[in-house]
Write a protein that holds these residues in place. Structure first.
Motif, short mmCIF file in Angstrom:
data_model
loop_
_atom_site.label_atom_id
_atom_site.label_comp_id
_atom_site.label_asym_id
_atom_site.label_seq_id
_atom_site.Cartn_x
_atom_site.Cartn_y
_atom_site.Cartn_z
N THR A 22 39.78 27.24 32.30
CA THR A 22 40.69 28.36 32.52
C THR A 22 41.39 28.68 31.20
OG1 THR A 22 41.09 27.67 34.79
CG2 THR A 22 42.72 29.15 33.81
N LEU A 23 41.36 29.95 30.79
CA LEU A 23 42.05 30.33 29.55
C LEU A 23 43.43 30.90 29.85
CD1 LEU A 23 39.24 31.96 27.39
CD2 LEU A 23 40.38 29.76 27.01
N LYS A 24 43.59 31.40 31.06
CA LYS A 24 44.87 31.95 31.50
C LYS A 24 44.89 31.84 33.02
CE LYS A 24 47.42 36.32 31.68
NZ LYS A 24 48.73 35.70 31.92
N GLU A 25 45.99 31.36 33.57
CA GLU A 25 46.12 31.22 35.03
C GLU A 25 45.86 32.57 35.70
OE1 GLU A 25 46.89 28.48 37.04
OE2 GLU A 25 46.37 27.46 35.18
N PRO A 26 45.22 32.58 36.86
CA PRO A 26 44.98 33.84 37.59
C PRO A 26 46.26 34.65 37.76
CG PRO A 26 43.80 32.04 38.66
CD PRO A 26 44.66 31.42 37.59
N PHE A 27 46.14 35.97 37.66
CA PHE A 27 47.31 36.85 37.76
C PHE A 27 46.95 38.11 38.52
CE2 PHE A 27 45.83 39.83 34.49
CZ PHE A 27 44.93 39.04 33.79
N GLU A 28 47.96 38.70 39.14
CA GLU A 28 47.76 39.94 39.90
C GLU A 28 47.95 41.14 38.97
OE1 GLU A 28 46.98 40.80 42.96
OE2 GLU A 28 46.94 38.83 43.94
N ALA A 29 47.10 42.14 39.15
CA ALA A 29 47.30 43.43 38.46
C ALA A 29 46.58 44.49 39.28
CB ALA A 29 46.76 43.38 37.04
N GLU A 30 47.03 45.75 39.11
CA GLU A 30 46.38 46.81 39.88
C GLU A 30 44.93 46.98 39.45
OE1 GLU A 30 48.72 50.45 40.05
OE2 GLU A 30 50.52 49.21 39.90
N ASP A 31 44.12 47.52 40.38
CA ASP A 31 42.69 47.66 40.12
C ASP A 31 42.41 48.46 38.85
OD1 ASP A 31 42.73 46.50 42.58
OD2 ASP A 31 41.40 47.95 43.55
N ASN A 32 43.21 49.50 38.63
CA ASN A 32 42.92 50.37 37.48
C ASN A 32 43.43 49.80 36.15
OD1 ASN A 32 45.65 50.71 37.68
ND2 ASN A 32 45.56 52.84 38.40
N LYS A 33 44.10 48.66 36.20
CA LYS A 33 44.60 48.05 34.96
C LYS A 33 43.50 47.31 34.20
CE LYS A 33 49.10 48.95 34.81
NZ LYS A 33 48.94 50.34 35.30
N ILE A 34 42.38 47.06 34.90
CA ILE A 34 41.36 46.21 34.28
C ILE A 34 40.79 46.87 33.02
CG2 ILE A 34 39.39 47.05 35.66
CD1 ILE A 34 38.57 44.00 35.85
N LYS A 35 40.66 48.18 33.04
CA LYS A 35 40.09 48.85 31.87
C LYS A 35 41.04 48.78 30.67
CE LYS A 35 36.72 51.81 34.16
NZ LYS A 35 35.58 50.89 33.97
N GLU A 36 42.36 48.66 30.96
CA GLU A 36 43.33 48.53 29.86
C GLU A 36 43.29 47.14 29.24
OE1 GLU A 36 47.23 49.67 31.22
OE2 GLU A 36 46.40 51.37 32.32
N MET A 37 42.86 46.15 30.02
CA MET A 37 42.83 44.78 29.49
C MET A 37 41.68 44.59 28.50
SD MET A 37 43.29 42.50 32.90
CE MET A 37 44.20 43.17 34.30
N VAL A 38 40.58 45.33 28.74
CA VAL A 38 39.35 45.07 27.99
C VAL A 38 39.54 45.17 26.47
CG1 VAL A 38 37.01 45.97 27.58
CG2 VAL A 38 37.80 45.54 29.92
N PRO A 39 40.22 46.22 25.94
CA PRO A 39 40.37 46.28 24.47
C PRO A 39 41.12 45.07 23.90
CG PRO A 39 40.98 48.38 25.47
CD PRO A 39 40.79 47.41 26.59
N HIS A 40 42.15 44.59 24.62
CA HIS A 40 42.87 43.40 24.16
C HIS A 40 41.94 42.19 24.10
CE1 HIS A 40 46.71 45.36 24.24
NE2 HIS A 40 46.64 45.64 25.53
N LEU A 41 41.13 42.05 25.13
CA LEU A 41 40.23 40.90 25.19
C LEU A 41 39.16 40.98 24.11
CD1 LEU A 41 39.96 40.65 29.07
CD2 LEU A 41 41.24 39.16 27.53
#
Lengths: 169, 169
Positions: A36-55
């Protein structure tokens, strides 16, 4: 949706971990063996695309690195979980810090890189299994060159959304 | 190692599929619900890195596309498997053809895009389950924008190696 970020270590390590998880980890069927690199967390469905550039950025900043597994350790007395200790911890802890800074959800526990192989054991079972696993040793050394963004299905299992290759993004 | 290439459809479709797989598919715990893009095939461990550029190219040539699921169908009498029929088939069949041309292993069956929800049923169970599923309808429509390269662990379960995003590669 619930999201998670994890490394699936190379097959050899996963097969060793599964040989224990099959008997001792009720999460065996929900996700392959993982760090595990980060504990599971809740976020809205549409937030996933915003996470991708950071990752992608974090992956690009990180070179592939070797990990070694030489022994087991445990989270007792907090929980009766037993894990393969992943060393060295530094690179993985740096990824964890960057993820904590960039993504939603803050972990309540201090971060220890590990691959869980047993959990939710009774106290007696824990003592038996941990005692016997500490007697044996492990000699695993493999290269990690990618991590995964996952989301959880309604049945508790995890599906990979996207892979991030270290040094590439 | 044994490799596979598949689409994990969006969460809503996976959750519906799992509600049936849990009861009727012994592979339930081995892999999330998926559309197989190419039958699993054997290749040496070091061949995986050679596959990646081909998969990136195919992903780049393919735009994200909508899929609809309106009914179940079956592979009987060949096998007692029941699946969610994925329509339209064209884009997925084109990806399958490109994969067959570029990667090792030739499929022995003609290719039908599907999400298996039941398999290895007895003849009686098959008749019951298929009869009742054909009575109901499905109304699922989602966008597919990625596929996955996976490898199989010793316990039969599958781990994602890499994700390929359509239109990007």
């Amino acid at each position: 949706m619930k999201y998670g970020i994890a490394i699936f270590p190379p097959k050899k390590i996963q097969d060793v971990a599964n040989s224990y998880r099959k008997r001792y980890d009720p999460h065996y069927a929900l996700i392959p063996p993982h760090i595990t690199l980060k504990e599971p967390f809740e976020a809205e469905d549409n937030k996933i695309k915003e996470m991708v550039p950071h990752l992608k950025e974090i992956a690009k900043e990180t070179n592939p690195f070797d990990i070694e597994i030489n022994k087991v350790s445990s989270f007792a007395p907090v929980t009766n979980a037993i894990y393969l200790k992943v060393e060295p911890a530094e690179v993985i802890m740096t990824i964890n810090e960057k993820l904590e800074a960039k993504l939603p959800g803050k972990s309540e526990h201090s971060y220890v890189p590990h691959i869980t192989i047993a959990q939710k054991l009774s106290d007696d079972e824990f003592s038996d299994v941990y005692g016997s696993l500490r007697m044996g040793g492990f000699e695993l050394k493999e290269t990690v060159d990618r991590f995964q963004l996952l989301y959880q299905l309604e049945n508790g299992s995890w599906t990979v959304y996207e892979t991030f290759v270290l040094g590439e993004g």
